[in-house]
Write a protein that holds these residues in place. Structure first.
Motif, mmCIF file in Angstrom:
data_model
loop_
_atom_site.group_PDB
_atom_site.id
_atom_site.type_symbol
_atom_site.label_atom_id
_atom_site.label_comp_id
_atom_site.label_asym_id
_atom_site.label_seq_id
_atom_site.Cartn_x
_atom_site.Cartn_y
_atom_site.Cartn_z
ATOM 1 N N ILE A 30 36.612 -15.721 -3.587
ATOM 2 C CA ILE A 30 36.392 -15.253 -2.392
ATOM 3 C C ILE A 30 37.034 -14.750 -1.968
ATOM 4 O O ILE A 30 38.502 -15.098 -1.041
ATOM 5 C CB ILE A 30 35.916 -17.136 -1.547
ATOM 6 C CG1 ILE A 30 35.682 -18.172 -2.771
ATOM 7 C CG2 ILE A 30 35.614 -17.230 -0.783
ATOM 8 C CD1 ILE A 30 35.411 -19.493 -2.496
ATOM 9 N N VAL A 31 36.242 -13.682 -1.152
ATOM 10 C CA VAL A 31 36.918 -12.497 -0.616
ATOM 11 C C VAL A 31 35.994 -13.063 1.300
ATOM 12 O O VAL A 31 35.184 -13.212 1.940
ATOM 13 C CB VAL A 31 36.403 -11.336 -0.822
ATOM 14 C CG1 VAL A 31 37.246 -9.905 0.315
ATOM 15 C CG2 VAL A 31 36.711 -10.905 -2.128
ATOM 16 N N GLY A 32 36.805 -13.585 1.849
ATOM 17 C CA GLY A 32 36.745 -13.900 3.556
ATOM 18 C C GLY A 32 36.495 -15.351 3.046
ATOM 19 O O GLY A 32 35.892 -16.304 2.710
ATOM 20 N N VAL A 80 38.438 -8.161 -8.478
ATOM 21 C CA VAL A 80 38.752 -7.479 -7.208
ATOM 22 C C VAL A 80 39.808 -7.209 -7.120
ATOM 23 O O VAL A 80 40.864 -6.988 -7.674
ATOM 24 C CB VAL A 80 38.844 -8.385 -5.944
ATOM 25 C CG1 VAL A 80 37.325 -8.712 -5.813
ATOM 26 C CG2 VAL A 80 39.858 -8.963 -5.645
ATOM 27 N N ILE A 81 40.375 -5.379 -5.892
ATOM 28 C CA ILE A 81 41.529 -4.733 -6.266
ATOM 29 C C ILE A 81 41.847 -5.317 -4.657
ATOM 30 O O ILE A 81 40.835 -4.463 -3.672
ATOM 31 C CB ILE A 81 40.904 -3.621 -6.726
ATOM 32 C CG1 ILE A 81 40.870 -3.158 -8.028
ATOM 33 C CG2 ILE A 81 42.693 -3.372 -6.403
ATOM 34 C CD1 ILE A 81 40.042 -2.290 -8.504
ATOM 35 N N ASP A 82 43.147 -6.121 -4.450
ATOM 36 C CA ASP A 82 43.821 -5.451 -2.823
ATOM 37 C C ASP A 82 44.014 -4.546 -2.661
ATOM 38 O O ASP A 82 44.417 -3.277 -3.561
ATOM 39 C CB ASP A 82 44.702 -6.887 -2.654
ATOM 40 C CG ASP A 82 46.123 -6.487 -3.310
ATOM 41 O OD1 ASP A 82 46.593 -5.594 -3.846
ATOM 42 O OD2 ASP A 82 46.658 -7.576 -4.048
ATOM 43 N N GLU A 83 44.752 -3.856 -1.794
ATOM 44 C CA GLU A 83 45.128 -2.811 -0.768
ATOM 45 C C GLU A 83 46.839 -2.425 -1.222
ATOM 46 O O GLU A 83 46.470 -0.552 -1.316
ATOM 47 C CB GLU A 83 45.135 -2.881 0.378
ATOM 48 C CG GLU A 83 45.760 -4.398 0.671
ATOM 49 C CD GLU A 83 46.681 -4.152 2.192
ATOM 50 O OE1 GLU A 83 46.202 -3.445 3.597
ATOM 51 O OE2 GLU A 83 46.491 -5.065 2.795
ATOM 52 N N ARG A 119 42.012 -11.408 5.312
ATOM 53 C CA ARG A 119 42.583 -10.045 5.722
ATOM 54 C C ARG A 119 43.464 -9.865 6.816
ATOM 55 O O ARG A 119 44.180 -9.638 7.076
ATOM 56 C CB ARG A 119 41.501 -8.695 6.064
ATOM 57 C CG ARG A 119 40.629 -9.011 6.987
ATOM 58 C CD ARG A 119 39.752 -7.634 6.692
ATOM 59 N NE ARG A 119 38.518 -7.647 8.184
ATOM 60 C CZ ARG A 119 37.827 -6.742 7.414
ATOM 61 N NH1 ARG A 119 37.967 -5.970 8.306
ATOM 62 N NH2 ARG A 119 36.960 -7.180 9.558
ATOM 63 N N GLY A 120 42.720 -11.402 7.601
ATOM 64 C CA GLY A 120 43.823 -11.638 9.366
ATOM 65 C C GLY A 120 44.956 -12.158 9.198
ATOM 66 O O GLY A 120 45.480 -12.426 7.602
ATOM 67 N N SER A 138 46.415 -11.928 5.061
ATOM 68 C CA SER A 138 47.791 -10.702 5.609
ATOM 69 C C SER A 138 46.282 -9.918 4.104
ATOM 70 O O SER A 138 47.561 -9.288 3.241
ATOM 71 C CB SER A 138 48.534 -10.984 5.714
ATOM 72 O OG SER A 138 48.905 -11.534 7.596
ATOM 73 N N THR A 139 45.815 -9.931 4.092
ATOM 74 C CA THR A 139 45.111 -9.365 2.843
ATOM 75 C C THR A 139 44.058 -8.424 2.488
ATOM 76 O O THR A 139 42.743 -9.555 2.392
ATOM 77 C CB THR A 139 46.090 -9.910 0.892
ATOM 78 O OG1 THR A 139 46.710 -11.206 0.832
ATOM 79 C CG2 THR A 139 45.352 -9.191 -0.251
#
Length: 215
Positions: free
Chosen positions: A11-13, A152-155, A37-38, A135-136
């Motif tokens: 789950i993204v978010g 998915v792929i992270d930064e 991401r926060g 933080s991702t």
């Protein structure tokens, strides 16, 4: 070091939608991870949110006693002309006669801070077994040999495989990468100004009482 991890559900978010999905998925036994991401849950630039009675009807586990939460039983709509002068207004309230279920008979909304509400939901998801990673930033999607989304792929280039839910809000990277939506058109957006300030609680209660919603 770049890694590859496998999950049943990604789950993204970590807003209310994503965290609620995580809670239910984990309770069903799915290995679930949530990316935010926060730096902290509830850190999003949003001062608050209004929970309708339907939330408490459909999700009875939600608590109703947030420390800074405020029940609104009556709302006022103000009609302002081009000179910023109020020309008229009308009020409406919860109705014990017309409400179709118990919560709707007693209040219009429970107004809460996202900085309190989101961490509360994350606690429910974690207690159910979800993993939450802050933080991702997720930057891209993984595809299988049939060109179907499989992760998915992270930064940092780390890869995570599993069914993907995009719950990353109005500027959703998942929606863009999946081709669901590139961007919002101008006539699909509304800008809202939020101003947050402290007020004397007793004075505030005396002036506003149950009128916690003004439009």
């Amino acid at each position: 070091m770049v890694t590859m991890e496998q999950y049943d559900l990604i789950i993204v978010g970590a807003g209310p939608g994503g965290l609620t999905a995580a809670k239910y998925a984990s309770e069903k036994g799915l290995k679930t991870i949530v990316f935010e991401r926060g730096r902290n849950i509830g850190e999003k630039n949003c001062s608050g949110t209004a929970l309708s009675p339907k939330c408490f009807r459909d999700f009875p586990y939600l608590k109703k006693d947030f420390d800074t939460g405020r029940i609104s039983r009556t709302a006022i709509s103000h009609f302002i002309n081009e000179n910023l002068v109020e020309e008229s207004f009308y009020g409406f309230s919860a109705s014990s006669r017309l409400g179709r279920y118990e919560e709707a008979k007693s209040f219009l909304t429970l107004n809460v801070y996202r900085s309190e509400f989101d961490p509360y939901l994350s606690g429910l998801a974690i207690n159910a077994g979800s993993i939450i990673k802050t933080s991702t930033l997720i930057v891209d999607l993984l595809y299988d040999e049939n060109n179907k989304i499989c992760g998915v792929i992270d930064e940092n280039g780390n890869k995570y495989k599993g069914i993907v839910i995009g719950a990353d809000g109005v500027t959703s990277i998942i929606a863009k990468k999946a081709g669901i939506r590139d961007k919002w058109e101008h006539d699909e957006l509304t800008l809202m100004l939020a101003i947050e300030y402290k007020a004397n609680t007793n004075l505030f209660n005396r002036i506003f009482d149950d009128y916690a919603l003004h439009y």
